[in-house]
Design a protein around this motif. Structure first.
Motif, PDB file in Angstrom:
ATOM      1  N   ILE A 130     -80.328  17.256   0.007  1.00  0.00           N
ATOM      2  CA  ILE A 130     -81.074  18.507  -0.154  1.00  0.00           C
ATOM      3  C   ILE A 130     -80.933  19.292   1.142  1.00  0.00           C
ATOM      4  O   ILE A 130     -81.141  18.747   2.235  1.00  0.00           O
ATOM      5  CB  ILE A 130     -82.574  18.255  -0.420  1.00  0.00           C
ATOM      6  N   VAL A 131     -80.559  20.572   1.047  1.00  0.00           N
ATOM      7  CA  VAL A 131     -80.372  21.379   2.242  1.00  0.00           C
ATOM      8  C   VAL A 131     -81.204  22.655   2.147  1.00  0.00           C
ATOM      9  O   VAL A 131     -81.586  23.093   1.059  1.00  0.00           O
ATOM     10  CB  VAL A 131     -78.883  21.733   2.451  1.00  0.00           C
ATOM     11  N   ASN A 132     -81.455  23.245   3.306  1.00  0.00           N
ATOM     12  CA  ASN A 132     -82.197  24.499   3.406  1.00  0.00           C
ATOM     13  C   ASN A 132     -81.388  25.453   4.284  1.00  0.00           C
ATOM     14  O   ASN A 132     -81.705  25.694   5.449  1.00  0.00           O
ATOM     15  CB  ASN A 132     -83.581  24.237   4.008  1.00  0.00           C
ATOM     16  N   PRO A 133     -80.278  26.001   3.734  1.00  0.00           N
ATOM     17  CA  PRO A 133     -79.336  26.758   4.574  1.00  0.00           C
ATOM     18  C   PRO A 133     -79.927  28.032   5.162  1.00  0.00           C
ATOM     19  O   PRO A 133     -79.439  28.513   6.188  1.00  0.00           O
ATOM     20  CB  PRO A 133     -78.191  27.072   3.612  1.00  0.00           C
ATOM     21  N   ASP A 134     -80.979  28.591   4.534  1.00  0.00           N
ATOM     22  CA  ASP A 134     -81.584  29.823   5.037  1.00  0.00           C
ATOM     23  C   ASP A 134     -82.811  29.561   5.893  1.00  0.00           C
ATOM     24  O   ASP A 134     -83.521  30.496   6.275  1.00  0.00           O
ATOM     25  CB  ASP A 134     -81.951  30.735   3.863  1.00  0.00           C
ATOM     26  N   ASN A 135     -83.092  28.280   6.166  1.00  0.00           N
ATOM     27  CA  ASN A 135     -84.220  27.886   7.015  1.00  0.00           C
ATOM     28  C   ASN A 135     -85.529  28.495   6.526  1.00  0.00           C
ATOM     29  O   ASN A 135     -86.344  29.000   7.320  1.00  0.00           O
ATOM     30  CB  ASN A 135     -83.956  28.278   8.476  1.00  0.00           C
ATOM     31  N   LEU A 136     -85.737  28.468   5.229  1.00  0.00           N
ATOM     32  CA  LEU A 136     -86.967  28.994   4.658  1.00  0.00           C
ATOM     33  C   LEU A 136     -88.126  28.045   4.951  1.00  0.00           C
ATOM     34  O   LEU A 136     -87.987  26.832   4.885  1.00  0.00           O
ATOM     35  CB  LEU A 136     -86.802  29.170   3.146  1.00  0.00           C
ATOM     36  N   THR A 137     -89.265  28.615   5.264  1.00  0.00           N
ATOM     37  CA  THR A 137     -90.424  27.790   5.599  1.00  0.00           C
ATOM     38  C   THR A 137     -91.118  27.295   4.340  1.00  0.00           C
ATOM     39  O   THR A 137     -91.130  27.971   3.311  1.00  0.00           O
ATOM     40  CB  THR A 137     -91.424  28.578   6.453  1.00  0.00           C
ATOM     41  N   GLY A 138     -91.686  26.115   4.425  1.00  0.00           N
ATOM     42  CA  GLY A 138     -92.477  25.569   3.329  1.00  0.00           C
ATOM     43  C   GLY A 138     -91.668  25.022   2.166  1.00  0.00           C
ATOM     44  O   GLY A 138     -92.229  24.651   1.135  1.00  0.00           O
ATOM     45  N   LYS A 139     -90.346  24.963   2.298  1.00  0.00           N
ATOM     46  CA  LYS A 139     -89.515  24.465   1.207  1.00  0.00           C
ATOM     47  C   LYS A 139     -89.310  22.963   1.352  1.00  0.00           C
ATOM     48  O   LYS A 139     -89.027  22.455   2.434  1.00  0.00           O
ATOM     49  CB  LYS A 139     -88.159  25.171   1.192  1.00  0.00           C
ATOM     50  N   THR A 140     -89.486  22.254   0.246  1.00  0.00           N
ATOM     51  CA  THR A 140     -89.303  20.809   0.238  1.00  0.00           C
ATOM     52  C   THR A 140     -88.316  20.441  -0.860  1.00  0.00           C
ATOM     53  O   THR A 140     -87.942  21.267  -1.688  1.00  0.00           O
ATOM     54  CB  THR A 140     -90.629  20.084  -0.001  1.00  0.00           C
ATOM     55  N   GLY A 141     -87.931  19.195  -0.860  1.00  0.00           N
ATOM     56  CA  GLY A 141     -87.023  18.739  -1.898  1.00  0.00           C
ATOM     57  C   GLY A 141     -86.927  17.236  -1.912  1.00  0.00           C
ATOM     58  O   GLY A 141     -86.913  16.586  -0.867  1.00  0.00           O
ATOM     59  N   ALA A 142     -86.890  16.666  -3.099  1.00  0.00           N
ATOM     60  CA  ALA A 142     -86.720  15.230  -3.275  1.00  0.00           C
ATOM     61  C   ALA A 142     -85.382  14.983  -3.946  1.00  0.00           C
ATOM     62  O   ALA A 142     -85.017  15.686  -4.889  1.00  0.00           O
ATOM     63  CB  ALA A 142     -87.846  14.646  -4.121  1.00  0.00           C
ATOM     64  N   ASN A 143     -84.667  13.985  -3.466  1.00  0.00           N
ATOM     65  CA  ASN A 143     -83.386  13.668  -4.073  1.00  0.00           C
ATOM     66  C   ASN A 143     -83.546  13.279  -5.531  1.00  0.00           C
ATOM     67  O   ASN A 143     -82.718  13.624  -6.381  1.00  0.00           O
ATOM     68  CB  ASN A 143     -82.698  12.543  -3.315  1.00  0.00           C
ATOM     69  N   ILE A 144     -84.600  12.558  -5.829  1.00  0.00           N
ATOM     70  CA  ILE A 144     -84.867  12.094  -7.193  1.00  0.00           C
ATOM     71  C   ILE A 144     -86.288  12.493  -7.557  1.00  0.00           C
ATOM     72  O   ILE A 144     -87.221  12.276  -6.783  1.00  0.00           O
ATOM     73  CB  ILE A 144     -84.700  10.569  -7.301  1.00  0.00           C
ATOM     74  N   TYR A 145     -86.450  13.089  -8.725  1.00  0.00           N
ATOM     75  CA  TYR A 145     -87.769  13.582  -9.134  1.00  0.00           C
ATOM     76  C   TYR A 145     -88.030  13.155 -10.570  1.00  0.00           C
ATOM     77  O   TYR A 145     -87.273  13.493 -11.473  1.00  0.00           O
ATOM     78  CB  TYR A 145     -87.804  15.112  -9.038  1.00  0.00           C
ATOM     79  N   VAL A 146     -89.121  12.411 -10.769  1.00  0.00           N
ATOM     80  CA  VAL A 146     -89.607  12.113 -12.122  1.00  0.00           C
ATOM     81  C   VAL A 146     -90.664  13.154 -12.443  1.00  0.00           C
ATOM     82  O   VAL A 146     -91.735  13.176 -11.842  1.00  0.00           O
ATOM     83  CB  VAL A 146     -90.180  10.694 -12.224  1.00  0.00           C
ATOM     84  N   TYR A 147     -90.349  14.034 -13.397  1.00  0.00           N
ATOM     85  CA  TYR A 147     -91.233  15.152 -13.700  1.00  0.00           C
ATOM     86  C   TYR A 147     -92.463  14.700 -14.484  1.00  0.00           C
ATOM     87  O   TYR A 147     -92.594  13.537 -14.861  1.00  0.00           O
ATOM     88  CB  TYR A 147     -90.466  16.226 -14.468  1.00  0.00           C
ATOM     89  N   SER A 148     -93.339  15.655 -14.755  1.00  0.00           N
ATOM     90  CA  SER A 148     -94.655  15.328 -15.309  1.00  0.00           C
ATOM     91  C   SER A 148     -94.597  14.648 -16.661  1.00  0.00           C
ATOM     92  O   SER A 148     -95.495  13.880 -17.024  1.00  0.00           O
ATOM     93  CB  SER A 148     -95.504  16.596 -15.393  1.00  0.00           C
ATOM     94  N   SER A 149     -93.536  14.891 -17.442  1.00  0.00           N
ATOM     95  CA  SER A 149     -93.425  14.272 -18.772  1.00  0.00           C
ATOM     96  C   SER A 149     -92.915  12.841 -18.726  1.00  0.00           C
ATOM     97  O   SER A 149     -92.858  12.168 -19.752  1.00  0.00           O
ATOM     98  CB  SER A 149     -92.517  15.120 -19.671  1.00  0.00           C
ATOM     99  N   GLY A 150     -92.518  12.360 -17.551  1.00  0.00           N
ATOM    100  CA  GLY A 150     -92.203  10.950 -17.375  1.00  0.00           C
ATOM    101  C   GLY A 150     -90.747  10.600 -17.541  1.00  0.00           C
ATOM    102  O   GLY A 150     -89.958  11.338 -18.131  1.00  0.00           O
TER     103      GLY A 150
END
Length: 282
Positions: free
Chosen positions: A234-254
């Motif tokens: 996960i990258v943030n090329p524009d250096n935006l503040t407050g941006k996060t990221g997870a490589n793997i995400y299990v969404y709310s529906s499971g």
């Protein structure tokens, strides 16, 4: 093909068809449709782009802000019928879509069991577009090998930013081998499907789509993903503040994910789990 060709009207696929691009390029000028659209069940489309210089292209510029007057080119291939196959061998496919995707399958027009859904195979293909590169729904299988898929970011018809490299919905057998995916926000969503990723390289960029976290592999609606090696970033090329990221995400529906090795570099947690048992009690 014996020369570069421009297509201005959708071509229906009504029988088995093999197209040898033979080093030439098809330019998509079909407005609000795909170049090739299946019109019956039980037929196959094969596109051979193995000769250098072969491919398909969509004219226009990649937008960084919504333009409602942009000409809407939706992509190259669509199938809404059962027992069909789409096979792309080699070639470079590129250009901006609006509310589209390069290749898509949809829920069959006639009710059939899942083992009669259509299949999609890509070998050695390079694809670059705005929003979703592959939008695969209700497919029997999806096989992607030695491909590069890039989603640069685009907009739906209401102007909402959209960027997902691949969507796999209700497909029991999705296989990715040595595939490179780069997207803005979400590389691949495994929606009620079973997918395996072998030695892939994924990069998701934070910051395009509002508050959505950047994710390499997202799983939803009880989908299952298996990761066997590879590199996921996960990258943030524009250096935006407050941006996060997870490589793997299990969404709310499971859903579930098995990880058997690999390198993971994120902007927060490697794995996020957002399961909502209240909204999705099953």
């Amino acid at each position: 093909l014996i020369a570069d060709t421009t297509v201005t009207a959708m071509i229906p696929i009504t029988k088995n068809v093999t197209i040898d691009l033979n080093g030439h390029v098809i330019t998509d000028m079909v407005v609000e449709d795909r170049v090739f659209n299946f019109a019956t069940a039980g037929v196959d489309l094969t596109i051979d782009g193995t000769v250098e210089g072969s491919g398909m292209t969509i004219p226009g510029e990649y937008l960084t802000s919504f333009n409602p007057s942009q000409t809407k080119y939706w992509g190259f291939v669509r199938c809404d019928y059962p027992r069909c196959s789409i096979t792309l061998n080699g070639g470079t496919y590129s250009g901006p879509t609006q509310n589209g995707s390069m290749v898509t399958t949809r829920k069959p027009v006639s009710a059939v069991p899942p083992d009669q859904f259509s299949s999609v195979t890509l070998n050695g293909v390079s694809m670059t577009t705005s929003e979703t590169v592959l939008d695969i729904h209700y497919a029997k299988s999806l096989t992607v090998t030695d491909c590069t898929l890039i989603a640069r970011g685009g907009f739906d018809n209401d102007g909402n930013p959209v960027s997902r490299g691949v969507v796999v919905e209700y497909c029991p057998d999705a296989q990715f081998d040595n595939v490179k995916v780069s997207s803005v926000v979400v590389d691949i969503e495994v929606f009620g499907s079973v997918a395996t990723f072998n030695d892939c390289t994924f990069e998701a960029k934070a910051g395009w789509s509002g508050t959505v976290d950047a994710t390499n592999i997202g799983v939803s609606y009880l989908g299952h993903a298996t990761v066997n090696g590879g590199t996921y970033t996960i990258v943030n090329p524009d250096n935006l503040t407050g941006k996060t990221g997870a490589n793997i995400y299990v969404y709310s529906s499971g859903g579930t994910i098995d990880v058997n090795g690999g390198t993971f570099v994120g902007l927060g947690n490697t794995i996020n789990v957002g399961v909502d048992t209240g909204s999705y009690p099953s």
